[in-house]
Write a protein that holds these residues in place. Structure first.
Motif, PDB file in Angstrom:
ATOM      1  N   MET A  34       0.854  -1.194   0.000  1.00  0.00           N
ATOM      2  CA  MET A  34       0.000   0.000   0.000  1.00  0.00           C
ATOM      3  C   MET A  34       0.890   1.245   0.000  1.00  0.00           C
ATOM      4  SD  MET A  34      -3.071   0.972   2.652  1.00  0.00           S
ATOM      5  CE  MET A  34      -4.036   2.452   2.422  1.00  0.00           C
ATOM      6  N   PRO A  35       0.635   2.194  -0.896  1.00  0.00           N
ATOM      7  CA  PRO A  35       1.493   3.379  -0.955  1.00  0.00           C
ATOM      8  C   PRO A  35       1.215   4.327   0.204  1.00  0.00           C
ATOM      9  CG  PRO A  35      -0.357   3.657  -2.426  1.00  0.00           C
ATOM     10  CD  PRO A  35      -0.456   2.259  -1.869  1.00  0.00           C
ATOM     11  N   PRO A  36       2.161   5.205   0.536  1.00  0.00           N
ATOM     12  CA  PRO A  36       1.894   6.211   1.566  1.00  0.00           C
ATOM     13  C   PRO A  36       0.816   7.178   1.105  1.00  0.00           C
ATOM     14  CG  PRO A  36       3.962   6.668   0.436  1.00  0.00           C
ATOM     15  CD  PRO A  36       3.519   5.310  -0.011  1.00  0.00           C
ATOM     16  N   ILE A  37       0.020   7.659   2.043  1.00  0.00           N
ATOM     17  CA  ILE A  37      -1.029   8.623   1.712  1.00  0.00           C
ATOM     18  C   ILE A  37      -0.374   9.986   1.566  1.00  0.00           C
ATOM     19  CG2 ILE A  37      -3.233   9.613   2.392  1.00  0.00           C
ATOM     20  CD1 ILE A  37      -3.298   6.604   1.863  1.00  0.00           C
ATOM     21  N   ASP A  38      -0.193  10.427   0.330  1.00  0.00           N
ATOM     22  CA  ASP A  38       0.540  11.664   0.073  1.00  0.00           C
ATOM     23  C   ASP A  38      -0.352  12.798  -0.412  1.00  0.00           C
ATOM     24  OD1 ASP A  38      -0.016  10.365  -2.267  1.00  0.00           O
ATOM     25  OD2 ASP A  38       2.070  10.089  -2.883  1.00  0.00           O
ATOM     26  N   SER A  39      -1.662  12.652  -0.238  1.00  0.00           N
ATOM     27  CA  SER A  39      -2.605  13.708  -0.611  1.00  0.00           C
ATOM     28  C   SER A  39      -3.660  13.844   0.474  1.00  0.00           C
ATOM     29  CB  SER A  39      -3.275  13.399  -1.948  1.00  0.00           C
ATOM     30  OG  SER A  39      -2.337  13.339  -2.998  1.00  0.00           O
ATOM     31  N   SER A  40      -4.330  14.989   0.501  1.00  0.00           N
ATOM     32  CA  SER A  40      -5.382  15.222   1.489  1.00  0.00           C
ATOM     33  C   SER A  40      -6.609  14.388   1.152  1.00  0.00           C
ATOM     34  CB  SER A  40      -5.758  16.704   1.502  1.00  0.00           C
ATOM     35  OG  SER A  40      -6.428  17.055   0.300  1.00  0.00           O
ATOM     36  N   PRO A  41      -7.471  14.136   2.142  1.00  0.00           N
ATOM     37  CA  PRO A  41      -8.699  13.375   1.873  1.00  0.00           C
ATOM     38  C   PRO A  41      -9.554  13.991   0.773  1.00  0.00           C
ATOM     39  CG  PRO A  41      -8.324  13.533   4.233  1.00  0.00           C
ATOM     40  CD  PRO A  41      -7.306  14.422   3.584  1.00  0.00           C
ATOM     41  N   VAL A  42      -9.601  15.316   0.718  1.00  0.00           N
ATOM     42  CA  VAL A  42     -10.410  15.986  -0.309  1.00  0.00           C
ATOM     43  C   VAL A  42      -9.865  15.668  -1.702  1.00  0.00           C
ATOM     44  CG1 VAL A  42     -11.127  18.216  -1.255  1.00  0.00           C
ATOM     45  CG2 VAL A  42     -11.146  17.844   1.225  1.00  0.00           C
ATOM     46  N   ILE A  43      -8.546  15.721  -1.849  1.00  0.00           N
ATOM     47  CA  ILE A  43      -7.926  15.425  -3.143  1.00  0.00           C
ATOM     48  C   ILE A  43      -8.163  13.974  -3.531  1.00  0.00           C
ATOM     49  CG2 ILE A  43      -5.730  15.225  -4.361  1.00  0.00           C
ATOM     50  CD1 ILE A  43      -6.695  18.083  -4.055  1.00  0.00           C
ATOM     51  N   LEU A  44      -8.049  13.076  -2.564  1.00  0.00           N
ATOM     52  CA  LEU A  44      -8.269  11.656  -2.849  1.00  0.00           C
ATOM     53  C   LEU A  44      -9.706  11.399  -3.285  1.00  0.00           C
ATOM     54  CD1 LEU A  44      -6.282  10.002   0.081  1.00  0.00           C
ATOM     55  CD2 LEU A  44      -5.604  10.158  -2.317  1.00  0.00           C
ATOM     56  N   ILE A  45     -10.653  12.035  -2.609  1.00  0.00           N
ATOM     57  CA  ILE A  45     -12.061  11.885  -2.982  1.00  0.00           C
ATOM     58  C   ILE A  45     -12.303  12.436  -4.386  1.00  0.00           C
ATOM     59  CG2 ILE A  45     -14.410  12.676  -2.473  1.00  0.00           C
ATOM     60  CD1 ILE A  45     -13.620  12.571   0.509  1.00  0.00           C
ATOM     61  N   LEU A  46     -11.675  13.576  -4.683  1.00  0.00           N
ATOM     62  CA  LEU A  46     -11.821  14.181  -6.012  1.00  0.00           C
ATOM     63  C   LEU A  46     -11.348  13.222  -7.098  1.00  0.00           C
ATOM     64  CD1 LEU A  46     -12.333  16.561  -7.932  1.00  0.00           C
ATOM     65  CD2 LEU A  46     -10.007  17.354  -7.419  1.00  0.00           C
ATOM     66  N   TRP A  47     -10.194  12.586  -6.892  1.00  0.00           N
ATOM     67  CA  TRP A  47      -9.675  11.665  -7.908  1.00  0.00           C
ATOM     68  C   TRP A  47     -10.488  10.377  -7.982  1.00  0.00           C
ATOM     69  CZ3 TRP A  47      -7.141  12.853 -11.975  1.00  0.00           C
ATOM     70  CH2 TRP A  47      -6.349  14.001 -11.981  1.00  0.00           C
ATOM     71  N   ALA A  48     -11.061   9.984  -6.865  1.00  0.00           N
ATOM     72  CA  ALA A  48     -11.952   8.818  -6.896  1.00  0.00           C
ATOM     73  C   ALA A  48     -13.182   9.115  -7.747  1.00  0.00           C
ATOM     74  CB  ALA A  48     -12.360   8.433  -5.480  1.00  0.00           C
ATOM     75  N   VAL A  49     -13.740  10.306  -7.586  1.00  0.00           N
ATOM     76  CA  VAL A  49     -14.912  10.703  -8.375  1.00  0.00           C
ATOM     77  C   VAL A  49     -14.557  10.822  -9.855  1.00  0.00           C
ATOM     78  CG1 VAL A  49     -16.580  12.560  -8.783  1.00  0.00           C
ATOM     79  CG2 VAL A  49     -16.038  11.866  -6.444  1.00  0.00           C
ATOM     80  N   LEU A  50     -13.412  11.469 -10.138  1.00  0.00           N
ATOM     81  CA  LEU A  50     -12.984  11.611 -11.529  1.00  0.00           C
ATOM     82  C   LEU A  50     -12.702  10.249 -12.161  1.00  0.00           C
ATOM     83  CD1 LEU A  50     -10.600  14.702 -11.261  1.00  0.00           C
ATOM     84  CD2 LEU A  50     -12.866  14.624 -12.297  1.00  0.00           C
ATOM     85  N   GLY A  51     -12.094   9.362 -11.379  1.00  0.00           N
ATOM     86  CA  GLY A  51     -11.831   8.019 -11.877  1.00  0.00           C
ATOM     87  C   GLY A  51     -13.114   7.277 -12.209  1.00  0.00           C
ATOM     88  N   TYR A  52     -14.095   7.397 -11.324  1.00  0.00           N
ATOM     89  CA  TYR A  52     -15.373   6.724 -11.560  1.00  0.00           C
ATOM     90  C   TYR A  52     -16.052   7.278 -12.818  1.00  0.00           C
ATOM     91  CZ  TYR A  52     -20.109   5.016 -10.970  1.00  0.00           C
ATOM     92  OH  TYR A  52     -21.313   4.421 -11.192  1.00  0.00           O
ATOM     93  N   ILE A  53     -16.062   8.598 -12.961  1.00  0.00           N
ATOM     94  CA  ILE A  53     -16.715   9.214 -14.119  1.00  0.00           C
ATOM     95  C   ILE A  53     -16.030   8.771 -15.410  1.00  0.00           C
ATOM     96  CG2 ILE A  53     -17.151  11.407 -15.297  1.00  0.00           C
ATOM     97  CD1 ILE A  53     -17.564  12.654 -12.510  1.00  0.00           C
ATOM     98  N   ALA A  54     -14.693   8.811 -15.409  1.00  0.00           N
ATOM     99  CA  ALA A  54     -13.957   8.397 -16.605  1.00  0.00           C
ATOM    100  C   ALA A  54     -14.245   6.934 -16.927  1.00  0.00           C
ATOM    101  CB  ALA A  54     -12.457   8.616 -16.397  1.00  0.00           C
ATOM    102  N   GLY A  55     -14.194   6.086 -15.913  1.00  0.00           N
ATOM    103  CA  GLY A  55     -14.419   4.663 -16.130  1.00  0.00           C
ATOM    104  C   GLY A  55     -15.826   4.342 -16.589  1.00  0.00           C
ATOM    105  N   SER A  56     -16.779   5.174 -16.219  1.00  0.00           N
ATOM    106  CA  SER A  56     -18.179   4.875 -16.516  1.00  0.00           C
ATOM    107  C   SER A  56     -18.613   5.280 -17.923  1.00  0.00           C
ATOM    108  CB  SER A  56     -19.090   5.556 -15.484  1.00  0.00           C
ATOM    109  OG  SER A  56     -19.037   6.971 -15.629  1.00  0.00           O
ATOM    110  N   ILE A  57     -17.718   5.906 -18.681  1.00  0.00           N
ATOM    111  CA  ILE A  57     -18.078   6.266 -20.060  1.00  0.00           C
ATOM    112  C   ILE A  57     -18.199   4.984 -20.889  1.00  0.00           C
ATOM    113  CG2 ILE A  57     -17.405   7.523 -22.138  1.00  0.00           C
ATOM    114  CD1 ILE A  57     -15.688   9.327 -20.312  1.00  0.00           C
ATOM    115  N   PRO A  58     -19.382   4.663 -21.399  1.00  0.00           N
ATOM    116  CA  PRO A  58     -19.584   3.396 -22.137  1.00  0.00           C
ATOM    117  C   PRO A  58     -19.209   3.538 -23.605  1.00  0.00           C
ATOM    118  CG  PRO A  58     -21.678   4.518 -21.880  1.00  0.00           C
ATOM    119  CD  PRO A  58     -20.645   5.399 -21.222  1.00  0.00           C
ATOM    120  N   PHE A  59     -17.910   3.520 -23.883  1.00  0.00           N
ATOM    121  CA  PHE A  59     -17.452   3.769 -25.248  1.00  0.00           C
ATOM    122  C   PHE A  59     -18.032   2.777 -26.249  1.00  0.00           C
ATOM    123  CE2 PHE A  59     -13.962   6.206 -23.185  1.00  0.00           C
ATOM    124  CZ  PHE A  59     -14.125   7.391 -23.885  1.00  0.00           C
TER     125      PHE A  59
END
Length: 201
Positions: free
Chosen positions: A1-26
């Motif tokens: 497991m990598p060290p947590i090198d970002s704030s919780p807000v930043i991590l949540i933001l990237w989780a949301v962006l990751g989900y949105i990107a992944g959910s595009i049904p190309f």
């Protein structure tokens, strides 16, 4: 497991962006744009490249494979560059979940194979190449797409350990388990000898 090198807000933001990107049904988007109909009414009803191939349009299938892999890879690379390793791994998991369970499709998405390969190539390219080779060998031997997916997933965690990417092991295990869960119906058909081969309608 990598060290947590970002704030919780930043991590949540990237989780949301990751989900949105992944959910595009190309697959569905390309099928509509290229006049191939609704993928839900074709073959297995899946939104991935294998089912797009059942339309007979190899170009559409290749583009679906490329874009589904790219959406996982791009969001991971951006997260790593802008927010660090923890954000990249969280974005990777979220992208897979987005592809498999997109809110726009009532949480009924694809199997996640191309997205998984794109993620692995972006996070640890030697592991990603190994997974792609495992997929190719299994598919060449059986002409069954799901066998390639299961082979790639099976070797991924082993490669993470052998190639010194142990800090990704928890993510690798999670992605592997998710792929196996998404392929449980395929596994039953493989055991029964009824799993369709690539290109079979």
């Amino acid at each position: 497991m990598p060290p947590i090198d970002s704030s919780p807000v930043i991590l949540i933001l990237w989780a949301v962006l990751g989900y949105i990107a992944g959910s595009i049904p190309f697959g569905m988007v390309l099928a509509r744009l290229m006049g191939l109909g609704n993928l839900r009414d074709i073959g297995s009803g899946n939104i991935g490249a294998t089912n797009v191939l059942r339309t007979g349009n190899k170009k559409a299938a290749a583009l679906t494979l490329l874009f589904d892999a790219a959406k996982g890879a791009v969001v991971v690379l951006l997260a790593r560059a802008l927010a660090g390793e923890a954000a990249a791994q969280l974005a990777a998991l979220a992208a897979m979940l987005g592809h498999c369970f997109p809110v726009w499709l009532k949480f009924n998405g694809g199997k996640g194979v191309a997205t998984f390969l794109g993620i692995m190539l972006a996070l640890a390219w030697p592991v990603g190449i190994g997974c792609c080779l495992a997929w190719l060998v299994a598919v060449a031997a059986t002409r069954v797409s799901s066998m390639g997916a299961l082979a790639a997933a099976s070797v991924s965690t082993m490669l993470l350990v052998i190639l010194n990417f142990g800090y990704m092991l928890m993510l690798g295990i999670a992605l592997t388990l998710l792929l196996f869960v998404r392929h449980r119906a395929n596994i039953h058909r493989i055991k029964a000898g009824t799993e369709p081969k690539i290109g079979q309608k």
